[in-house]
Design a protein around this motif. Structure first.
Motif, PDB file in Angstrom:
ATOM      1  N   THR A  10      -0.320   0.901  -9.451  1.00  0.00           N
ATOM      2  CA  THR A  10      -1.524   0.706 -10.242  1.00  0.00           C
ATOM      3  C   THR A  10      -1.202   0.126 -11.613  1.00  0.00           C
ATOM      4  N   CYS A  83      -0.699  -4.785  -4.105  1.00  0.00           N
ATOM      5  CA  CYS A  83      -1.260  -3.453  -3.927  1.00  0.00           C
ATOM      6  C   CYS A  83      -0.542  -2.605  -2.886  1.00  0.00           C
ATOM      7  N   SER A  84       0.620  -3.030  -2.466  1.00  0.00           N
ATOM      8  CA  SER A  84       1.310  -2.188  -1.481  1.00  0.00           C
ATOM      9  C   SER A  84       2.814  -2.416  -1.485  1.00  0.00           C
ATOM     10  N   LYS A  86       5.745  -2.994   1.315  1.00  0.00           N
ATOM     11  CA  LYS A  86       5.935  -3.281   2.738  1.00  0.00           C
ATOM     12  C   LYS A  86       7.377  -3.024   3.122  1.00  0.00           C
ATOM     13  N   GLU A  91       3.289  -0.181   5.765  1.00  0.00           N
ATOM     14  CA  GLU A  91       2.782  -0.615   4.473  1.00  0.00           C
ATOM     15  C   GLU A  91       2.293   0.623   3.745  1.00  0.00           C
ATOM     16  N   HIS A  93       0.560   2.416   0.224  1.00  0.00           N
ATOM     17  CA  HIS A  93      -0.315   2.019  -0.872  1.00  0.00           C
ATOM     18  C   HIS A  93      -0.028   2.739  -2.174  1.00  0.00           C
ATOM     19  N   SER A  94       0.953   3.599  -2.164  1.00  0.00           N
ATOM     20  CA  SER A  94       1.408   4.192  -3.428  1.00  0.00           C
ATOM     21  C   SER A  94       2.878   4.524  -3.275  1.00  0.00           C
ATOM     22  N   GLU A  97       3.414   7.787  -1.436  1.00  0.00           N
ATOM     23  CA  GLU A  97       3.281   7.656   0.025  1.00  0.00           C
ATOM     24  C   GLU A  97       4.592   7.117   0.618  1.00  0.00           C
TER      25      GLU A  97
END
Ligand code: 4IP
Length: 260
Positions: A10, A83-84, A86, A91, A93-94, A97
């Motif tokens: 972010t 935003c991700s 890979k 994939e 998103h944070s 994660e």
């Protein structure tokens, strides 16, 4: 996990943070570690399944996950997009994660057919003793040498291991053997569990490597030595290509160091 690590993506999207925001809080993120140093560290001090994250020197959006197998280190690319993150087919998103995925000891299947389990992250900070040996004697062994005579050297790294199917020398039977490529040697063993190699091929003697289409097998390549040409094949073309690229690179390095 601190808040800043969760913010990695972010912050970047907002353009507010530096490229490594958050990542720096991961104790297994080795920002400046080169591929060379990652291999040296994991091989000398890691265990099977040790892994670390480092920045790729090729592209600011790319990171590399270096993972130690039994006798080699494999490097996998991780791409950070807007935003991700890979990684292979996954994939995230944070960053949290992504990190929790690693906590579950993921399995990586490489093209060589070997499976790697990511067991333990290798930390950036390792306890180091501040204990020094005392110098008793300190004298020149070779006199007359100057600073210019100091040539730093280290064998090229680049390790690889996996099953290859090879053809016999006189008897042309095909046998699947476990191969380990380390420094300038390519050893092969009866199987992965064997401790004694059947043979050690010295790559400094090797005169070339290329894809081979003369055999009845596919994904075949040959390794040429003055006294014999070794024919080997892999399950997939990608795998053969990986072996060829790495061995060819080693042969170029060997040639270069022979010239100096
Ligand atoms: C053997 O065939 C194996 O292919 C050997 O491979 C090979 O030795 C022998 O080559 C070949 O005769 P059989 O097992 O069918 O008898 P490996 O050593 O991997 O078991 P190389 O030299 O390839 O290791 P020759 O040259 O000994 O015939």
């Amino acid at each position: 996990m601190s808040d800043s690590s969760i913010d990695w993506l972010t912050k970047d999207r907002a353009g507010a943070g530096t490229e490594d925001d958050g990542l720096r809080d991961l104790d297994w993120y080795h920002h400046d570690l080169s591929r060379h140093a990652a291999e040296a560290v994991l091989l000398s001090n890691g265990k099977d399944g040790s892994y670390l994250l480092r920045k790729s020197h090729d592209d600011p959006k790319l990171y590399a996950l270096s993972v130690r197998g039994t006798d080699s280190v494999k490097h996998f690319q991780i791409e950070r997009t807007e935003c991700s993150i890979k990684f292979g087919f996954n994939e995230f998103h944070s960053l949290s994660e992504f990190v929790s995925h690693f906590a579950n000891q993921p399995l990586i299947g490489s093209e060589t057919g070997t499976l790697l389990i990511l067991k333990r992250p290798y930390p950036r900070e390792v306890a180091e003793p501040s204990i020094y040996e005392s110098v008793r004697v300190h004298t020149a062994m070779q006199t007359g040498r100057t600073e210019d005579d100091l040539v730093s050297e280290a064998p090229s790294l680049g390790t690889k291991e996996g099953y290859l199917t090879k053809q016999g020398g006189r008897v042309k039977s095909w046998k699947t053997r476990w191969f380990i490529l380390h420094r300038n040697e390519m050893k092969y063993f009866k199987d992965k569990m064997s401790t004694e190699p059947i043979k050690i091929l010295d790559l400094t003697e090797c005169t070339g490597i290329q894809f081979d289409y003369s055999q009845e097998k596919v994904n075949c390549f040959c390794l040429v030595f003055p006294e014999r040409t070794y024919y080997m094949c892999t399950k997939t073309g990608v795998e053969a290509d990986e072996w060829i690229k790495l061995i060819r690179w080693k042969l170029t390095q060997i040639k270069k160091s022979a010239k100096t």
